[in-house]
Motif scaffolding. Structure first.
Motif, PDB file in Angstrom:
ATOM      1  N   ALA A 120      38.905  37.378  60.439  1.00 23.14           N
ATOM      2  CA  ALA A 120      37.891  37.777  61.425  1.00 23.14           C
ATOM      3  C   ALA A 120      38.219  37.191  62.800  1.00 23.14           C
ATOM      4  O   ALA A 120      38.073  37.870  63.826  1.00 23.14           O
ATOM      5  CB  ALA A 120      36.506  37.318  60.968  1.00 23.14           C
ATOM      6  N   GLN A 121      38.666  35.938  62.836  1.00 22.10           N
ATOM      7  CA  GLN A 121      39.039  35.316  64.106  1.00 22.10           C
ATOM      8  C   GLN A 121      40.289  35.971  64.689  1.00 22.10           C
ATOM      9  O   GLN A 121      40.377  36.215  65.897  1.00 22.10           O
ATOM     10  CB  GLN A 121      39.260  33.824  63.896  1.00 22.10           C
ATOM     11  N   PHE A 122      41.251  36.249  63.824  1.00 23.24           N
ATOM     12  CA  PHE A 122      42.470  36.931  64.249  1.00 23.24           C
ATOM     13  C   PHE A 122      42.133  38.279  64.876  1.00 23.24           C
ATOM     14  O   PHE A 122      42.649  38.642  65.938  1.00 23.24           O
ATOM     15  CB  PHE A 122      43.391  37.107  63.046  1.00 23.24           C
ATOM     16  N   ASP A 123      41.238  39.020  64.227  1.00 19.12           N
ATOM     17  CA  ASP A 123      40.842  40.339  64.718  1.00 19.12           C
ATOM     18  C   ASP A 123      40.121  40.230  66.057  1.00 19.12           C
ATOM     19  O   ASP A 123      40.319  41.058  66.953  1.00 19.12           O
ATOM     20  CB  ASP A 123      39.947  41.015  63.679  1.00 19.12           C
ATOM     21  N   GLN A 124      39.292  39.200  66.212  1.00 26.08           N
ATOM     22  CA  GLN A 124      38.579  39.006  67.473  1.00 26.08           C
ATOM     23  C   GLN A 124      39.543  38.738  68.617  1.00 26.08           C
ATOM     24  O   GLN A 124      39.385  39.277  69.725  1.00 26.08           O
ATOM     25  CB  GLN A 124      37.578  37.857  67.360  1.00 26.08           C
ATOM     26  N   ILE A 125      40.560  37.916  68.364  1.00 26.24           N
ATOM     27  CA  ILE A 125      41.558  37.630  69.399  1.00 26.24           C
ATOM     28  C   ILE A 125      42.268  38.908  69.823  1.00 26.24           C
ATOM     29  O   ILE A 125      42.456  39.181  71.021  1.00 26.24           O
ATOM     30  CB  ILE A 125      42.570  36.586  68.911  1.00 26.24           C
ATOM     31  N   ARG A 126      42.657  39.717  68.860  1.00 28.16           N
ATOM     32  CA  ARG A 126      43.356  40.960  69.185  1.00 28.16           C
ATOM     33  C   ARG A 126      42.493  41.881  70.033  1.00 28.16           C
ATOM     34  O   ARG A 126      42.968  42.500  70.994  1.00 28.16           O
ATOM     35  CB  ARG A 126      43.781  41.673  67.902  1.00 28.16           C
TER      36      ARG A 126
END
Length: 375
Positions: A120-126
């Protein structure tokens, strides 16, 4: 094939600012691996690199500078603690703040810590940084650096080991049948605090009788009884650094079988400690412990690895297990903890925190292993 980390050489004296020195060592390693930026989300790694001890923060390390994003709870603390980086207060979410910074500064490629950044954090950064940013796992770059401790780290672990050993040594004469495992564990942790520890490095283990055959037993309401083994696994934290030590005692007059088992485990640990030398593959330390237990027909009852690194975390690299090829280096700190576990009977484990010193191994948890019979 034996692997060894290609790290910048350690200085003989502690740097006046160890955090800036660690950041420069990381940048040198990043450059050698072709890593332009690394997004650090593992809190022990943030502490290792900056000195910041808060419970929330995101660190970005680049080729020449670094930024630490914190929320308003930690603005003052981070500005007091963090060394060598710019502190950025972010009220709208630290992850969002870091991602927007990457976008505004045109960063096209960055790495992240895959073991701590959630999807979820990875997706938010992207989403926040845009499609221009390419993210990929960084590997264990910082963990590689942490394998070799500097003088300040070693001294902190040495003090933690001293407190750990003192607490057990002082408690030993008071151990007797009728005491409850949970009460003993609480007393150990209380005494560590009284001696200046920040707390216990892990939940203290006190396991007696057949329960001592569980390598990671949690202390229970069981009372200690005569003619049984009791395992004590404890460790203090000082200045953020942990120690780890296990001792096994027997309540009463031990049988020939118990004496034989204890002797075999002690010889196994002593042999493994002797092999803790600079440039030794960690798998060889494990093999040294197992060879001795095999001579006594007990190796099948040794069910875990021989040890692990210890420092800011109680379990960190390197692992001392079968087939491991990472080489120990002067300044590494590891545990050596062979044990045998017999279902329905009990277990024996002996563990010390050991420094790989320039002249050989140094035991940092100097509690006696001979005073194990409580009559």
């Amino acid at each position: 094939m034996v692997s060894s980390f290609l790290l910048p050489p350690m200085h003989s004296k502690q740097s006046p600012n160890p955090f800036r020195a660690r950041q420069e060592r990381l940048r040198a390693l990043m450059e050698s691996r072709g890593v332009p930026f690394i997004l650090v989300t593992h809190l022990p790694n943030i502490r290792y690199l900056t000195g910041f001890t808060g419970s929330a923060g995101i660190l970005l390390v680049g080729p020449r500078a670094g930024n630490l994003w914190v929320d308003p709870r930690y603005t003052l603390q981070s500005r007091e603690q963090a060394e060598g980086i710019e502190v950025i207060e972010e009220k709208q979410g630290i992850l969002k703040g870091a991602a927007i910074w990457l976008k505004k500064n045109g960063v096209r490629a960055a790495t992240f810590e895959a073991s701590t950044l959630t999807y979820a954090q990875f997706d938010q950064i992207r989403k926040e940084a845009g499609e221009i940013l390419h993210l990929k796992p960084a590997g264990d770059l910082i963990e590689e650096l942490r394998i070799v401790k500097d003088r300040g780290e070693i001294e902190a672990i040495r003090r933690a080991g001293k407190v750990t050993a003192e607490v057990f040594t002082e408690l030993l004469p008071q151990i007797r049948p009728g005491l409850v495992e949970q009460d003993l564990a609480a007393e150990i942790e209380f005494r560590m605090r009284k001696k200046g520890a920040e707390g216990a490095a892990f939940e203290t283990i006190v396991a007696s009788g057949p329960r001592s055959a569980y390598p990671h037993a949690r202390p229970s309401s069981k009372a200690l009884q005569e003619c049984e083994l009791v395992i004590f696994d404890l460790g203090a934290i000082l200045s953020g650094y942990a120690a780890d030590m296990t001792r096994t005692v027997y309540l009463g007059e031990p049988t020939r079988r118990v004496r034989s088992l204890y002797s075999a485990v002690l010889k196994s640990q002593e042999g493994a400690i002797r092999s803790v030398q600079d440039s030794t593959p960690t798998g060889e330390v494990d093999s040294a412990a197992r060879r001795i237990l095999a001579k006594h027909g007990l190796v099948q009852h040794f069910t875990h690895s021989t040890g692990h690194g210890v420092g800011l975390e109680i379990h960190e690299r390197p692992r001392l297990g079968k087939g491991e090829t990472t080489c120990l280096r002067s300044g590494s700190v590891v545990t050596v903890e062979p044990g045998v576990y017999l279902e329905g009977f009990g277990g024996i484990r002996i563990e010390d925190t050991v420094l790989v010193g320039p002249d050989g191994p140094e035991v940092l948890t100097p509690a006696s292993k001979e005073c194990w019979v409580i009559s």
